[in-house]
Design a protein around this motif. Structure first.
Motif, PDB file in Angstrom:
ATOM      1  N   ILE A 111       0.863  -1.185   0.000  1.00 29.07           N
ATOM      2  CA  ILE A 111       0.000   0.000   0.000  1.00 29.07           C
ATOM      3  C   ILE A 111       0.891   1.224   0.000  1.00 29.07           C
ATOM      4  N   ALA A 124      -0.136   4.507  -0.155  1.00 25.91           N
ATOM      5  CA  ALA A 124      -0.632   5.507   0.779  1.00 25.91           C
ATOM      6  C   ALA A 124      -2.087   5.198   1.043  1.00 25.91           C
ATOM      7  N   GLN A 125      -2.470   5.408   2.279  1.00 19.43           N
ATOM      8  CA  GLN A 125      -3.870   5.167   2.618  1.00 19.43           C
ATOM      9  C   GLN A 125      -4.376   6.344   3.432  1.00 19.43           C
ATOM     10  N   VAL A 126      -5.491   6.881   2.972  1.00 24.44           N
ATOM     11  CA  VAL A 126      -6.099   7.991   3.694  1.00 24.44           C
ATOM     12  C   VAL A 126      -7.542   7.604   3.939  1.00 24.44           C
ATOM     13  N   GLY A 127      -7.898   7.501   5.202  1.00 25.60           N
ATOM     14  CA  GLY A 127      -9.251   7.069   5.493  1.00 25.60           C
ATOM     15  C   GLY A 127      -9.473   5.710   4.880  1.00 25.60           C
ATOM     16  N   GLU A 128     -10.513   5.618   4.058  1.00 23.65           N
ATOM     17  CA  GLU A 128     -10.749   4.334   3.414  1.00 23.65           C
ATOM     18  C   GLU A 128     -10.161   4.277   2.021  1.00 23.65           C
ATOM     19  N   GLN A 129      -9.538   5.361   1.622  1.00 27.24           N
ATOM     20  CA  GLN A 129      -9.021   5.369   0.265  1.00 27.24           C
ATOM     21  C   GLN A 129      -7.594   4.877   0.221  1.00 27.24           C
ATOM     22  N   PHE A 168      -4.197   3.816  -2.037  1.00 31.90           N
ATOM     23  CA  PHE A 168      -3.440   3.907  -3.276  1.00 31.90           C
ATOM     24  C   PHE A 168      -2.353   2.855  -3.176  1.00 31.90           C
ATOM     25  N   GLY A 183     -14.268   6.506  -8.762  1.00 34.38           N
ATOM     26  CA  GLY A 183     -13.835   6.287  -7.400  1.00 34.38           C
ATOM     27  C   GLY A 183     -12.729   5.263  -7.298  1.00 34.38           C
TER      28      GLY A 183
END
Lengths: 112, 593, 782, 218
Positions: free
Chosen positions: C117, C119-124, C126, C265
């Motif tokens: 992973i 980068a992860q922000v909240g549930e998003q 990348f 999305g």
């Protein structure tokens, strides 16, 4: 090829080739008479199209043909072409008399 | 070791070093540097040790709450406490501060004039910066904010370049103007706050720091309120408490002046104050002068840390305390951010002075921070898309760290060249790749990081901010993304003029010696961090993402609740993923008879 | 064999090997350079890419043994279509619709997953992941093969970079002598390895953001490689230009990514088609691989209250999708040097020739085509039409520029642009596999041509002008022969009757057939067939012009000719390998009915063409339907290419027509083409100068704020008076003077069009008429 | 072999003659050869007229064009064809332009000619479908008709009458409905006068003049 009946389109193709030959003749010949011949070819192509359009058997919808109108116009065109040839020839001769050449590239009097 | 001792020793250890230098009789400049190096090195080591798992004081990742928080009485009569703590927002900045300060002191070898005072001031400056990021009490925050100001003034004014007095006074006046506005705002907030609000009961009961300081008083007040007794309001400077008040109650919603609420005014004043520090166009003009005149290590600190104080203030104070005002100001602030991005990039393109160019690039990059914070997207039905906002905030935070690394590196590159050939005219360089190959290679890396090349740190913040901006306003996102092009333009042009070519055509060519080992290691460390954050940004996100996302969620919740969703709108509500902000107006029009 | 587990391992290894080589050279370059006599850096790099090639081949063979080679798509409808060849276009379209229903397809097999992973922000989230299908594998093999060849070639080509004192004759120091520098072969291989890593990463990428990352990385590698001779101003400028022009495209790409993120999305390739289908809940998914019509109307829900609302959402979504498609294509325009962002590629020839062969012909510039192919399901009809037209414009324009180029590498650069235009056209008219097929064949023959050019340049000691070459076939018979094969391949030589030809013959045939099929069912876009056909004649002409000028005739520069020599073996062998593939890449694999195309067709995406409110109602003929035109098109194409070849021979061998005479006759046109349509100047005038103007303005604004405000007030009054005076002169007098002068100039210039030549007037007359009919006819049909 | 339509065969023959000699006119550099080729080309065109059922027009073509105009042209050739002028060559560039124009014009004209299905000739397919529904006897009768293209020949009388204003090909009702007869009397008169004027003018232009020094233009 020979089993298919002839349609207007075939005539149009022949006319197109004649037309294009005329155009090329006009642009590539430096001889005044040659240009005149090109004009004749172009006119001939036009007359051919008139005639083709006036023959009802050449198309699916026979009602749409020009009929006699096409012939009359073709005649007029021939006559006018003849007259045009006469005048153009007269001009060419005159040009030759004045410039001692028939090379149209020399005729640049209209240059801006 | 208790949190209080740990954080306080980190915070004041540089002051200790300053005292050592002060009382060490006839200390040589080299020794001064060594002492400061050891001092700041220990601080850096201590902060980096928080990253290691397993230690008793290590900082837990994926954790939204404040860690190592503690409060001691300071001026209890005004509810002012010595309240320090670390969370996902402050922790990365503390680490950045410690790291950049260490590198800056390591880069101070060329300072020979008044070395004692120089190192004392720089150590004080470090304490001030750490204090700004560590303090969770608004008053304490303000004190440290001002503590940063004075050492910086002297550092620019004494060790600076030809126009140092002008630059220093300009920096000072700009910043003090912002500080005064801030002071007004925080007094406004203090006097409007009241911890005896029943809506805060849960918070007061659960928060250990509040319990420890004013807990009993507040709980008594709440009970009295619930019993409809008259109580004296209990004001507070506690930043977290103020955030809760702003998010849970309507204490800051009262109209103050010309029909605008208290929080509207507070936001405006605080924003101007932080925007000056950030700096945001049009209050940015102190920055190029200060940078150009400041000595290299000070430029590194200025760009690497000081500018982040503005961004930190916005994300810590401005936005969480005044959510409605933040929403009101969303478009103006976002537009200002985009203007800053473009303006800074354009201005950088026109510079002939190497250092000025880098300074303007800072203006451009900090514009992303503002833009990322501003994108509170509002959709039909009063739903705020907290995801997009969280993404923008995270992007802004990341951009701050990344810019701290890349701009410090860029200023160091410029400083190295200036130390050798004593000029910064871009058109009088060239051919450095032949003369200083290793240095040039490292500089390329640093400059590309600043340009936002994927694989290096600059890219992530930019892309996150732009992606979240798209949800907010597609037009702003598209206009903002033009900055990428301009940035590439000025960076590449600069690289061409300075490093490429076959010969150096400026003065003092014989002085262009290859970089020393020390210089290479400073640049190498910065570049290593740039690469690490570029290929594995999660290494930073894991520490800060939870806190930042929680902040965004809390704000979004507040704003969503504020917009009364009437029945028809609820029916018309559509998935925020599929609808843009612009359709909101359209839908509302449709609903109204 | 477990494809799911093995493929990521193999291809990931193939991807990371060059990175390892890069890291070793970057960190230990100093040491490697010290033992320069053994060119260790070069060997390291070459071994790394060879290793990648081996891994890619292993992956390929695993794929083939598991998935097979694919079958040619000749359904029963094909025979029927052949029987009824004399159908009218409308009937054909109906036939296509009919055939699709039968032509069922069991989806695209792919292996995708996540490495880590990002980068992860909240549930998003990348992610750094991979997406592997037949296209990925084929491109991996192609890239590593071509790259291996070019690494070997570079070992020979850059031999002199191993020396410590190299004189660069293109750079003069202030003393007037050639600049002398230390060789840096290891840097070259360092960049080359980084490039291979980035390019393979681009192909392997599992989501669009990752593509974007590697997209920029290949850009920066290209920047380094173009600027390899960074002492030269031209090389610096070219490198900057390449990166900046690409950045313009990348901005569009970024906007596309943002729009796509807004509408779907997700950016992951594996999820895109599902999300696309979700966009239209009641999709009438026809069981067809090539055309799935998702009607906007199906977004409409039953409930009246929701109807209008949903329709608007749908419209908005489709609009976003179009924007996303256009944006992504914009990135491709930049990277694949399509009009109007093609200007960087000719300048990029400043880099060493192996770079031109690898980066600027075979791989990086093809990345745009790859991306269009990869994102194919996203493109709506409007976007595909834009792609097709951009492709046509590019291919014609570049081919015409190639006619007049005098630098051997520039001819090839323009040729590359033109061929990329062909690929884009093929993708735009629905010829997915034709476009990708041409990508692969083009990689082989174009890198062969570039390496040949490199051998010539090497032999002539960095002389690149065609007019100074000639007769080299005696000195370099091998190079001449192999380049001739390359020329034949790019011209698409073959024997239609036997269905035998070089690789280019098959790919161009497929491409033109698809264009013809498209033109048949969309009569208003008939020029999408005619113009590429005309482009083919140009292709044959310019490529054989290059060959004749280089190798045929008599030597034009005696001294250069005398010193020329055949390339060393280390350069010849890679060329032989490429020659082999340039000949055979289009052939059927022995004992099977399959070929490269059928392998590629395993990755043929299902096209969800949204019937958008703005759609021009296009019909996309399925690709297998165009097979019926192959023979017909092959004859036409060969005739056209033959015309070009004949013309080149008349010009440069028989000398029946004289090039200089033609050049004189077409003076303005010639100069116009040689100046690349003055696009560089136009861009400079339209964009660069205004940008610098704004930049200066911003800087200026700042300085004005710095200036003491009071100071300005004091001087204000005096300045006002002066300003008024100046205003009179500048604002009122000058424009009037300028106007009168410019009218006069205009008149003088317009006078030149009146030549008085009767025949020329006639030509204008005919061209005008044709143009008039073209415009009127075109608008009418629209 | 039975299906061969002799009409089509003759058409192709004349078409090849016409086009072939026209191309010869273009490619030849010698003015005299051009004139000869033109004669053949125009004669071929006349043949095509005859095939199209335009007997009178074909005859006129032969008489006026081939007979009159060409004699006139050859007359001109003879008057002017001296030494250097017989073959004036055009440059290479002219040919390139010409090829481009050929390509462009044909690309425009040929798709246009084929663009209307109605023009593709009498519908043979339509009559085939008809035959299935008819009896065998009728089929035989139809079969004869199928191979013979029914032509509409316009007689000279019709043309002559129409030139003086009487349209025999129109319905009588239309003529009596009060409208003017749609003949060609007026155009005929106009053309006649026009011709007269032109011929006088031509004669005037071409009359023998005193040789004059060529005017010099600046």
């Amino acid at each position: 090829m020979f089993t298919q009946p002839i349609g207007v389109a075939h005539y149009l193709v022949v006319g197109a080739i004649l037309f294009v030959c005329g155009i090329v003749c006009m642009t590539t010949k430096r001889n005044t008479i040659g240009i005149l011949m090109g004009v004749e070819l172009v006119l001939s192509a036009a007359i051919l199209n008139f005639v083709a359009f006036s023959q009802p058997a050449f198309r699916v919808d026979q009602e749409a043909s020009l009929g006699i109108d096409g012939h009359v116009f073709a005649l007029f065109a021939i006559v006018l072409a003849a007259a045009e040839a006469a005048v153009a020839l007269a001009i060419a001769l005159n040009y030759y008399n004045n410039h001692s050449t028939i090379d149209v590239d020399r005729a640049q009097d209209l240059q801006g | 070791m208790s949190s209080a001792a740990l954080l306080s020793s980190i915070l004041f250890f540089p002051c200790l070093g300053a005292l050592v230098i002060l009382f060490w009789a006839r200390i040589s400049p080299a020794m001064c540097q060594k002492v400061s190096l050891v001092c700041s090195g220990l601080v850096a080591l201590a902060t980096f040790s928080f990253l290691l798992p397993g230690l008793p004081w290590s900082f837990a990742p994926y954790e939204a709450t404040v860690q190592h928080g503690f409060a001691l009485d300071w001026i209890p009569s005004f509810q002012i406490y010595y309240y320090l703590g670390l969370d996902g927002i402050s922790f990365p900045l503390v680490v950045l501060t410690a790291g950049v300060s260490f590198l800056a002191i390591a880069a101070s070898g060329t300072i020979k004039k008044h070395a004692v005072s120089y190192y004392i001031l720089i150590l004080l400056l470090i304490t001030g910066m750490l204090g700004v990021f560590l303090s969770l009490d608004l008053f304490l925050f303000y004190i440290f904010w001002e503590v940063v100001l004075l050492p910086m003034y002297f550092l620019i004014g004494i060790w600076g370049g030809p126009r140092k007095e002008y630059a220093a006074i300009k920096f000072f006046l700009y910043t003090i103007f912002g500080s005064i506005l801030m002071l007004i705002a925080l007094l406004m907030l203090y006097f409007a706050s009241d911890l005896t609000d029943p809506r805060l009961e849960e918070f007061v009961k659960s928060d250990t720091i509040i319990q420890q300081t004013v807990g009993s008083q507040a709980l008594e007040g709440i009970e009295a309120r619930q019993a409809d007794d008259a109580v004296q309001p209990l004001h507070t400077f506690n930043i977290l408490a103020l955030q809760k008040i702003g998010q849970l109650t309507d204490q800051f919603d009262e109209p103050l002046l010309w029909g605008y609420s208290l929080q509207w005014w507070a936001f405006l004043l605080l924003f101007i104050g932080f925007a000056i520090k950030l700096p945001l166009v049009p209050v940015h003009t102190w920055l190029p002068d200060a940078h150009v005149e400041a000595p290299t290590p000070i430029s590194m600190i200025l760009a690497g840390v000081l500018l982040k104080m503005g961004g930190y203030g916005l994300i810590r104070i401005c936005y969480p305390i005044c959510p409605e005002a933040a929403q009101w100001f969303a478009y103006p602030v976002a537009i200002l951010g985009v203007i800053a991005m473009l303006y800074g990039a354009f201005a950088a393109l026109a510079q002939w002075d190497f250092k000025r160019l880098v300074a303007y690039s800072s203006v451009s990059h900090m514009g992303y921070v503002v833009l990322g914070l501003a994108v509170c997207s509002v959709y039909a039905g009063g739903q705020v898309d907290s995801q997009a906002w969280a993404m923008g905030m995270n992007g802004a935070m990341f951009q701050m760290i990344a810019h701290g690394i890349s701009s410090a590196g860029m200023f160091f590159c410029v400083g190295m060249l200036y130390d050798r050939v004593k000029h910064r005219q871009l058109d009088q360089f060239g051919g450095l790749f032949h003369r200083m190959p290793t240095f040039s290679g490292l500089s390329f890396g640093i400059f590309f990081a600043s340009m936002g090349l994927p694989g290096l740190c600059g890219f992530i913040g930019e892309i996150f901010v732009l992606l979240s901006t798209w949800k907010f306003s597609a037009v702003l996102a598209i206009v903002g993304s033009l900055t990428l092009l301009l940035t590439a333009g000025y960076i590449l042009w600069t690289l061409q003029r300075v490093y490429l070519g076959f010969e150096y055509h400026g003065p003092l060519p014989e002085k262009l010696s290859p970089a020393t080992k020390g210089e290479i290691s400073i640049l190498g460390v910065l570049l290593a961090f740039a690469i690490l954050l570029g290929i594995y940004p999660q290494s930073l996100f894991r520490y800060m993402e939870a806190t930042v996302t929680q902040t965004a969620d809390a704000l979004a919740e507040r704003l969503s609740a504020k917009e009364e969703p009437d029945e028809q709108q609820a029916q018309l509500r559509i998935d925020p993923l599929e609808a843009p902000a612009d359709t909101k107006t359209l839908l509302v029009e449709r609903v109204q008879p | 064999m477990n494809l799911d587990r093995m493929l990521p391992l193999l291809l990931g290894g193939a991807w990371l090997l060059p990175l390892l080589a890069f890291a070793i050279i970057a960190l230990g370059g100093h040491y490697l350079k010290k033992t320069s006599s053994q060119h260790r850096a070069g060997f390291l790099s070459t071994v790394a890419i060879l290793g990648s090639f081996v891994l890619a081949v292993v992956a390929f063979s695993m794929w083939v043994s598991d998935q097979g080679l694919g079958e040619p798509h000749h359904g029963p409808e094909f025979e029927r279509a052949q029987l009824e060849e004399n159908q009218t276009p409308i009937q054909l379209a109906a036939l296509a619709e009919e055939g699709e229903a039968e032509h069922a397809h069991d989806g695209v097999f792919s292996v995708s997953g996540v490495w880590y992973i990002w980068a992860q922000v909240g549930e998003q989230k990348f992610e750094i992941g991979y997406y592997i299908d037949a296209l990925t594998i084929c491109l991996f093999v192609m890239i590593t093969l071509v790259a291996s060849c070019i690494h070997f070639f570079s070992l020979g080509y850059l031999q002199e970079e191993l020396e410590t004192g190299i004189k660069d004759h293109l750079v003069a120091t202030s003393a007037g002598e050639p600049f002398e520098r230390v060789g840096r072969q290891h840097r070259f291989f360092q960049y080359l390895s980084l490039f291979c890593f980035s390019m393979l990463g681009l192909v392997l990428a599992g989501n669009l953001l990752m593509v974007f990352i590697f997209w920029e990385l290949v850009g920066i590698c290209s920047y380094f490689l173009i600027g390899f001779y960074f002492e030269r101003k031209a090389a610096q400028d070219a490198a900057n230009k390449a990166f900046l022009v690409n950045r313009i495209g990348d901005l569009g790409f970024l906007v596309g990514i943002m729009a796509l993120w807004g509408v779907l999305g997700t950016l992951t390739f594996g999820e895109m088609s599902t999300k696309l289908a979700e966009l239209a809940p009641e999709t009438q998914q026809q069981a067809s691989p090539n055309k799935t019509t998702i009607q906007a109307a199906s977004f409409l829900q039953d409930e009246e209250a929701k109807a209008t609302n949903d329709e608007e959402t749908a419209d908005w979504n489709v609009g976003l999708l179009i924007l996303a498609g256009l944006g992504i294509f914009c990135g491709c325009v930049g990277k694949s040097a399509q009009f109007p962002l093609h200007v960087w590629l000719p300048d990029a020839m400043e880099g060493p020739t192996p770079v031109s062969a690898l980066v600027h012909s075979a791989t990086m510039v093809a990345a745009g085509v790859y991306l269009v192919a990869r994102c194919y399901p996203l493109f709506t009809e409007e976007v595909l039409l834009v792609i097709a037209y951009i492709g046509v414009i590019t291919l014609l324009m570049a081919a015409m520029m190639a006619l007049v180029a005098v630098d051997i590498k520039r001819v090839l650069a323009f040729s590359t642009i033109s061929q990329l235009g062909y690929m884009m056209l093929a993708l735009g008219v629905g010829g997915w596999s034709a476009g990708v097929f041409h990508l692969i064949t083009h990689a082989f023959f174009k890198s062969l041509l570039f390496l040949g050019a490199g051998a010539v340049i090497h032999a002539l000691h960095h002389e690149q002008l065609l007019i100074r070459m000639g007769g080299l076939r005696h000195k370099m018979p091998w190079t001449a022969g192999m380049m001739f094969v390359g020329c034949l391949a790019i011209a698409g030589a073959g024997i239609p009757g036997l269905d035998w030809g070089l690789s280019g013959y098959f790919s161009k045939d497929a491409l033109l057939a698809q264009a013809y099929a498209f033109a048949q069912v969309n009569p208003s876009h008939v020029y999408l067939y005619w113009l590429p056909l005309a482009g083919k004649a140009l292709t044959a002409f310019y490529i054989f012009r290059l060959w004749y000028l280089t190798f045929a005739g008599k030597p034009r520069e005696k001294k250069l000719y005398e010193n020329a020599h055949e390339a060393p073996l280390v350069m010849l062998i890679p060329m032989m390998v490429l020659t082999y593939f340039a000949i055979t890449a289009g052939w059927q694999i022995p004992f099977t009915p399959s070929s490269v195309t059928t392998i590629l067709e395993q990755a043929l995406p299902a096209v969800a063409s949204f019937e958008t409110p703005w759609a021009a109602a296009l019909n996309y003929p399925a690709e297998y339907l165009s097979h019926q035109y192959h023979t017909k098109i092959a004859w036409t194409a060969i005739a056209t290419a033959g015309t070009g070849f004949l013309l080149a021979t008349i010009f440069y061998v028989w000398q029946g027509l004289r090039p200089d005479e033609v050049q004189k006759q077409f003076g303005p046109l010639f100069r116009f083409l040689q100046a690349q349509l003055y696009l560089n100047e136009v861009y400079h005038f339209l964009f660069v100068r205004p940008l610098h103007g704004i930049a200066r303005a911003c800087s200026w604004i700042d300085r004005h704020l710095i200036d003491p405000f009071v100071d300005r007030m004091a001087k204000g009054t005096v300045n006002l008076a002066r300003l008024e005076d100046q205003g009179d002169r500048k604002l009122i007098d000058r424009p009037i003077d300028w106007m009168s002068a410019s009218f006069y100039d205009l008149a003088v210039q317009l006078k030149a069009t009146q030549t008085g030549m009767i025949r020329q007037y006639l030509v204008f007359l005919v061209l005008g008429t044709v143009g008039f009919f073209f415009i009127v006819g075109y608008l009418w049909q629209l | 072999m039975d299906n061969i339509l002799w009409h089509s065969v003759f058409f192709w023959a004349f078409a090849v003659i016409t086009c072939g000699f026209a191309v010869m006119v273009v490619l030849s550099d010698n003015i005299v050869r051009m004139a000869v080729a033109l004669i053949f080309s125009l004669s071929g065109a006349a043949g095509l007229f005859l095939l199209a059922g335009a007997d009178f027009v074909g005859a006129m073509q032969l008489m006026i064009y081939v007979g009159g105009t060409l004699v006139l042209l050859i007359f001109g050739v003879m008057l002017t064809a001296q030494g250097p002028f017989i073959s004036l060559k055009a440059g290479s560039g002219d040919w390139i332009i010409a090829v481009v124009m050929v390509g462009l014009s044909l690309a425009m004209l040929l798709p246009m000619a084929w663009s209307v299905p109605d023009w593709h000739g009498p519908a043979m397919g339509a009559s085939e479908t008809k035959t299935t529904k008819q009896t065998a006897l009728q089929e035989e009768a139809e079969a004869d008709q199928e191979t013979v293209v029914v032509e509409h020949n316009v007689s000279v009388t019709e043309i002559g009458l129409s030139l003086v204003g009487v349209r025999t090909d129109l319905n009588q009702e239309d003529q009596e409905s009060g409208q003017l007869p749609e003949g060609y009397l007026l155009p005929f008169e106009i053309v006649s006068v026009h011709l007269l004027v032109i011929l006088i003018g031509a004669a005037y232009l071409a009359r023998a003049k005193r040789p004059r020094k060529p005017t010099k233009y600046p």
